[in-house]
Design an enzyme around this catalytic site. Structure first.
Site, PDB file in Angstrom:
ATOM      1  N   GLY A   1       0.815  -1.219   0.000  1.00  0.00           N
ATOM      2  CA  GLY A   1       0.000   0.000   0.000  1.00  0.00           C
ATOM      3  C   GLY A   1       0.845   1.264   0.000  1.00  0.00           C
ATOM      4  O   GLY A   1       2.029   1.233  -0.315  1.00  0.00           O
TER       5      GLY A   1
ATOM      6  N   HIS B   1       4.715   2.018  -7.889  1.00  0.00           N
ATOM      7  CA  HIS B   1       3.720   0.936  -7.900  1.00  0.00           C
ATOM      8  C   HIS B   1       2.858   0.997  -9.159  1.00  0.00           C
ATOM      9  O   HIS B   1       2.553  -0.030  -9.766  1.00  0.00           O
ATOM     10  CB  HIS B   1       2.788   1.054  -6.689  1.00  0.00           C
TER      11      HIS B   1
ATOM     12  N   ASP C   1      13.828  -3.276  -5.277  1.00  0.00           N
ATOM     13  CA  ASP C   1      14.120  -4.277  -4.243  1.00  0.00           C
ATOM     14  C   ASP C   1      14.757  -5.476  -4.941  1.00  0.00           C
ATOM     15  O   ASP C   1      14.134  -6.534  -5.081  1.00  0.00           O
ATOM     16  CB  ASP C   1      12.831  -4.673  -3.527  1.00  0.00           C
TER      17      ASP C   1
ATOM     18  N   ARG D   1       8.872   4.925   1.931  1.00  0.00           N
ATOM     19  CA  ARG D   1       9.619   5.401   3.106  1.00  0.00           C
ATOM     20  C   ARG D   1      10.228   6.787   2.897  1.00  0.00           C
ATOM     21  O   ARG D   1      10.654   7.409   3.861  1.00  0.00           O
ATOM     22  CB  ARG D   1      10.712   4.398   3.482  1.00  0.00           C
TER      23      ARG D   1
HETATM   24  O1  PAF Z   1       7.813  -5.130  -1.898  1.00  0.00           O
HETATM   25  C1  PAF Z   1       6.831  -5.140  -1.135  1.00  0.00           C
HETATM   26  O2  PAF Z   1       6.007  -4.227  -1.099  1.00  0.00           O
HETATM   27  C2  PAF Z   1       6.637  -6.324  -0.199  1.00  0.00           C
HETATM   28  O3  PAF Z   1       7.853  -6.812   0.243  1.00  0.00           O
HETATM   29  C3  PAF Z   1       5.773  -7.436  -0.804  1.00  0.00           C
HETATM   30  C4  PAF Z   1       6.416  -8.058  -2.029  1.00  0.00           C
HETATM   31  C5  PAF Z   1       4.402  -6.886  -1.176  1.00  0.00           C
HETATM   32  C6  PAF Z   1       5.570  -8.554   0.218  1.00  0.00           C
HETATM   33  O4  PAF Z   1       4.962  -8.083   1.376  1.00  0.00           O
END
Ligand code: PAF
Length: 280
Positions: free
Chosen positions: A31, A37, A152, A189
């Site tokens: 979220g 995203h 990530d 963050r």
């Molecule tokens: O990257 C993220 O937001 C989280 O680590 C994920 C992949 C949704 C797992 O909680």
């Protein structure tokens, strides 16, 4: 866009699409959605007829002294953004839906070796929580494609290993890192940063770029790493790591290696932990 909170409702919606021969792409998130995203959503939409997103702040991937309690939760804003991004279904499970036996008694999954170093060392147990929740989410949604961000990078590689080793029938798609105009990698963050820290933060990416330049100029990788760590420390960062690694599996490399390299970094400004990486 349908919003569902239970696995039963999710399964019923996905099964109905499958009966019509539609393919399903999945974007798992915690979220507080931003342009990074939404770029994953866009990739998902380009690959399949149907797009599912999940919003779940997963308690098992946060350490005891990490930011689980204060992690930004913005459900209304996320729903509006996902609707605008043409998401078909939003899965918003409770902790009880995700972990019916409780988090302490949950069946977990551990991906060895690749989780030992970098963020695995800096955040003990973090990747067990990530692998466990991703496996659960993939089982629940059963998508054809799942999209993860390259920001990530170690997480992406842990997920790829999980999927390959357990023969999960899903294709993992990697989306490039989205950056602010000054180069800072987008992250939920970033909003923890105060104005002075926000001004300093893009230095992390600039260091990665100058490390790439120095490596391509033939410099000693060990020396380049320690110079970069020192420059970041002088600017006020507390560096967890800033290292060249083999792109294929994040293994350590000899100081003279020049091909198949990535540089990964994690550093704190105050209480905010930033991560970033670039290819060489
Ligand atoms: O990257 C993220 O937001 C989280 O680590 C994920 C992949 C949704 C797992 O909680």
């Amino acid at each position: 866009m349908r919003v569902v909170k239970t696995v039963a409702e999710l399964r019923e919606a996905v099964a109905a699409w499958r009966r019509c021969g539609e393919r399903v792409a999945f974007v798992p998130t915690m979220g507080n959605l931003h342009a990074g995203h939404y770029s994953l959503l866009q990739r998902a939409r380009a690959q399949c007829e149907r797009v599912v997103a999940s919003v779940f702040v997963n308690p098992t991937q946060f350490g005891p002294n990490e930011d689980f309690a204060r992690y930004p939760r913005t459900p209304e804003q996320d729903r509006a953004g996902l609707l605008a991004a043409q998401c078909d279904l939003l899965f918003e499970p409770s902790v009880e839906q995700m972990y019916p036996y409780g988090t302490a008694a949950a069946v977990g999954v551990h991906v060895p070796v690749i989780t030992r170093e970098l963020d695995g060392a800096a955040r003990p147990g973090h990747f067990d929580g990530v692998a466990t929740v991703v496996l659960r989410l993939l089982n629940m949604v059963q998508p054809d494609v799942a999209v993860f961000g390259r920001k990530d990078l170690q997480q992406l590689m842990v997920v790829r290993r999980l999927v390959a080793d357990l023969a999960l029938p899903v294709q993992i798609d990697a989306a490039p890192t989205q950056r602010e105009a000054d180069g800072l990698a987008m992250s939920s963050r970033n909003q923890y940063l105060d104005p002075a820290q926000r001004e300093t933060a893009p230095l992390l990416h600039r260091q990665l770029q100058s490390m790439r330049g120095a490596a391509l100029d033939g410099g000693d990788l060990g020396r380049i790493e320690s110079d970069a760590a020192a420059a970041l420390a002088t600017a006020g960062f507390k560096v967890d790591y800033i290292e060249f690694r083999r792109a294929e599996d994040l293994a350590r490399v000899a100081a003279s290696t020049r091909s198949d390299l990535v540089i990964l970094a994690a550093a704190r400004l105050g209480t905010t932990r930033l991560i970033d990486n670039i290819d060489v």
